[in-house]
Design an enzyme around this catalytic site. Structure first.
Site, mmCIF file in Angstrom:
data_model
loop_
_atom_site.group_PDB
_atom_site.id
_atom_site.type_symbol
_atom_site.label_atom_id
_atom_site.label_comp_id
_atom_site.label_asym_id
_atom_site.label_seq_id
_atom_site.Cartn_x
_atom_site.Cartn_y
_atom_site.Cartn_z
ATOM 1 N N GLU A 5 21.071 34.030 5.975
ATOM 2 C CA GLU A 5 20.281 33.208 6.893
ATOM 3 C C GLU A 5 20.140 33.898 8.233
ATOM 4 O O GLU A 5 20.750 34.940 8.475
ATOM 5 C CB GLU A 5 20.888 31.813 7.045
ATOM 6 C CG GLU A 5 22.242 31.775 7.694
ATOM 7 C CD GLU A 5 22.807 30.357 7.781
ATOM 8 O OE1 GLU A 5 22.048 29.390 7.952
ATOM 9 O OE2 GLU A 5 24.037 30.228 7.698
ATOM 10 N N ARG A 31 27.133 15.677 6.834
ATOM 11 C CA ARG A 31 27.499 17.084 7.008
ATOM 12 C C ARG A 31 28.697 17.229 7.944
ATOM 13 O O ARG A 31 29.544 18.101 7.745
ATOM 14 C CB ARG A 31 26.306 17.901 7.514
ATOM 15 C CG ARG A 31 26.553 19.406 7.402
ATOM 16 C CD ARG A 31 25.313 20.220 7.633
ATOM 17 N NE ARG A 31 24.811 20.033 8.985
ATOM 18 C CZ ARG A 31 23.640 20.503 9.413
ATOM 19 N NH1 ARG A 31 22.855 21.194 8.591
ATOM 20 N NH2 ARG A 31 23.243 20.297 10.648
ATOM 21 N N LYS A 73 29.646 23.416 9.643
ATOM 22 C CA LYS A 73 29.137 23.713 10.992
ATOM 23 C C LYS A 73 30.297 23.730 11.984
ATOM 24 O O LYS A 73 30.470 22.810 12.773
ATOM 25 C CB LYS A 73 28.088 22.655 11.362
ATOM 26 C CG LYS A 73 27.074 23.133 12.376
ATOM 27 C CD LYS A 73 25.873 22.234 12.399
ATOM 28 C CE LYS A 73 24.998 22.467 13.604
ATOM 29 N NZ LYS A 73 24.382 23.775 13.689
HETATM 30 N N1 PLP Z 1 21.908 27.566 9.826
HETATM 31 C C1 PLP Z 1 22.684 27.587 10.920
HETATM 32 C C2 PLP Z 1 23.702 28.650 11.027
HETATM 33 C C3 PLP Z 1 22.521 26.605 11.916
HETATM 34 O O1 PLP Z 1 23.287 26.620 13.008
HETATM 35 C C4 PLP Z 1 21.538 25.619 11.760
HETATM 36 C C5 PLP Z 1 21.392 24.565 12.748
HETATM 37 O O2 PLP Z 1 21.867 23.498 12.619
HETATM 38 C C6 PLP Z 1 20.754 25.642 10.611
HETATM 39 C C7 PLP Z 1 20.964 26.625 9.666
HETATM 40 C C8 PLP Z 1 19.701 24.606 10.381
HETATM 41 O O3 PLP Z 1 20.240 23.396 9.973
HETATM 42 P P1 PLP Z 1 19.520 22.029 10.264
HETATM 43 O O4 PLP Z 1 18.144 22.145 9.712
HETATM 44 O O5 PLP Z 1 20.325 21.017 9.576
HETATM 45 O O6 PLP Z 1 19.498 21.885 11.742
HETATM 46 C C1 COI Z 2 20.592 23.184 15.477
HETATM 47 O O1 COI Z 2 19.551 23.603 14.995
HETATM 48 O O2 COI Z 2 20.795 21.996 15.703
HETATM 49 C C2 COI Z 2 21.674 24.071 15.808
HETATM 50 O O3 COI Z 2 22.763 23.623 15.843
HETATM 51 C C3 COI Z 2 21.357 25.467 16.056
HETATM 52 C C4 COI Z 2 22.013 26.074 17.258
HETATM 53 C C5 COI Z 2 21.613 25.491 18.565
HETATM 54 C C6 COI Z 2 23.459 26.291 17.091
#
Ligand code: PLP
Ligand code: COI
Length: 339
Positions: free
Chosen positions: A219, A80, A183
């Protein structure tokens, strides 16, 4: 070090012993360096400062009952970060270099991985920034990749207890064809006002709608959205949300538990039909929703009347945590053990 109260950790920054860094210069990634300092020496014209050329990741390491440290889905975060890099024209760090750096920084800071019983974990924050000086809007020619770690408790202080969110139509975190699927820091800067307003109103986060039509669920602030109805796990498809690795994992677990999985646009009105709803992410894990307020439409969608998470959310949460902490076998190959 000052005694850390492992069971009482919030999602905050606690200094640890080391961070690791790799520099990209002259078209090449250099050696992995270990650093004790918490600061970066940066050119004032660096592209990360002016033009938002920066991306980050978030993953966790867990200490098991057996004392071993497990990292969850390391390769997915590496990939990612590459997608984020392509999205804003930064140099791509090879997956094996990312993995090597994560393993190194966790090993070096082993004493900060919370004990099994605490239910806390070590949050791993990889960061990639444009370091080269530019004044025109152009990608940098130098990059810094670094990772710091910090022990954390739950992102939402209530932990695994239902809390409310509110729908926001006034703000978007990303544009329809923008950077929502990667991200990058700009998305988070764009979410600060909506997040602060939501918290002022007593909500744990803002729930975004699709930025083009404002008809579908996108989201939550820092997490993906999913809902449960009729033994089905339903989560949005959208080109403005981050592809959550937690959500991807939960879809797999849900399927293996005999649920149907639907990935599709979710119209706002459909909220009225859901039995359970939740946010999911690395930091949030699963944060069940008690209700969603749509303040513009004067509507409330309720999912939990008794203050308890719904049964499917609970089952998914327990399963995911059991895999992460090593209480159940890693049949999916999601875990890397730090040797
Ligand atoms: N959506 C956003 C905007 C986020 O910042 C995060 C955190 O990483 C997620 C979703 C969840 O992603 P993940 O499950 O890969 O941490
Ligand atoms: C995560 O879940 O790792 C995130 O990046 C969410 C937040 C702290 C920005």
């Amino acid at each position: 070090m000052k005694e850390i109260e492992w069971s009482n950790l919030s999602f905050g920054y606690i200094p640890t012993d080391y961070n690791v860094r790799i520099t990209y210069r002259d078209g090449q990634w250099g050696e992995l360096g270990v650093c004790e300092g918490e600061y970066i020496n940066l050119h004032m014209a660096a592209t990360c400062l002016h033009y938002g050329q920066e991306a980050f990741e978030g993953l966790k390491a867990f200490r098991g009952r057996d004392g071993k440290i497990r990292i969850f889905r390391l390769d997915e975060n590496a990939k990612r970060l590459q997608a984020s890099s392509r999205g804003i024209m930064m140099a791509e760090l090879p997956v094996d270099r990312f993995e090597e750096a994560v393993l190194k920084v966790v090993k070096l800071n082993e004493r900060f991985v919370p004990p099994y019983e605490s239910g806390a974990s070590l949050y791993i924050r990889p960061l990639l920034i444009g370091m080269g000086a530019q004044v025109g809007v152009k990608p940098a020619d130098e990059y810094l990749f670094l990772i710091f770690v910090t022990p954390v408790g739950p992102y939402f202080k209530e932990g695994f207890k239902p809390t409310p969110v509110c729908i926001t139509r006034q703000y978007d975190r990303a544009a329809p064809q923008g950077t929502g699927t990667i991200k990058v820091g700009g998305n988070y800067a764009a979410s600060l006002v909506a997040g602060a307003k939501a918290r002022e109103g007593g909500y744990n986060a803002a729930l975004y709608l699709d930025p083009k039509e404002k008809k579908y669920i996108d989201e939550c602030g820092p997490a993906n959205f999913f809902a449960i109805r009729d033994n089905t796990y339903i989560t949005p498809v959208s080109n403005s949300i981050l592809p959550s690795i937690t959500n991807k994992s939960l879809m797999r677990l849900a399927e293996d538990m005999g649920l149907k999985v639907e990935r599709r646009p979710i119209p706002v009105e459909e909220l009225a039909t859901f039995e359970e709803a939740a946010e999911c992410g690395t930091a949030a894990v699963i944060a069940p929703l008690s209700h969603i307020d749509d303040l513009d439409e004067n509507k409330t969608y309720r999912f939990s009347e008794n203050g308890k998470p719904g049964p499917v959310c609970e089952k998914l949460y327990n399963k995911l945590r059991a895999i992460q902490y090593g209480d159940e076998p890693d049949t999916y190959g999601w875990i890397t053990i730090v040797e």
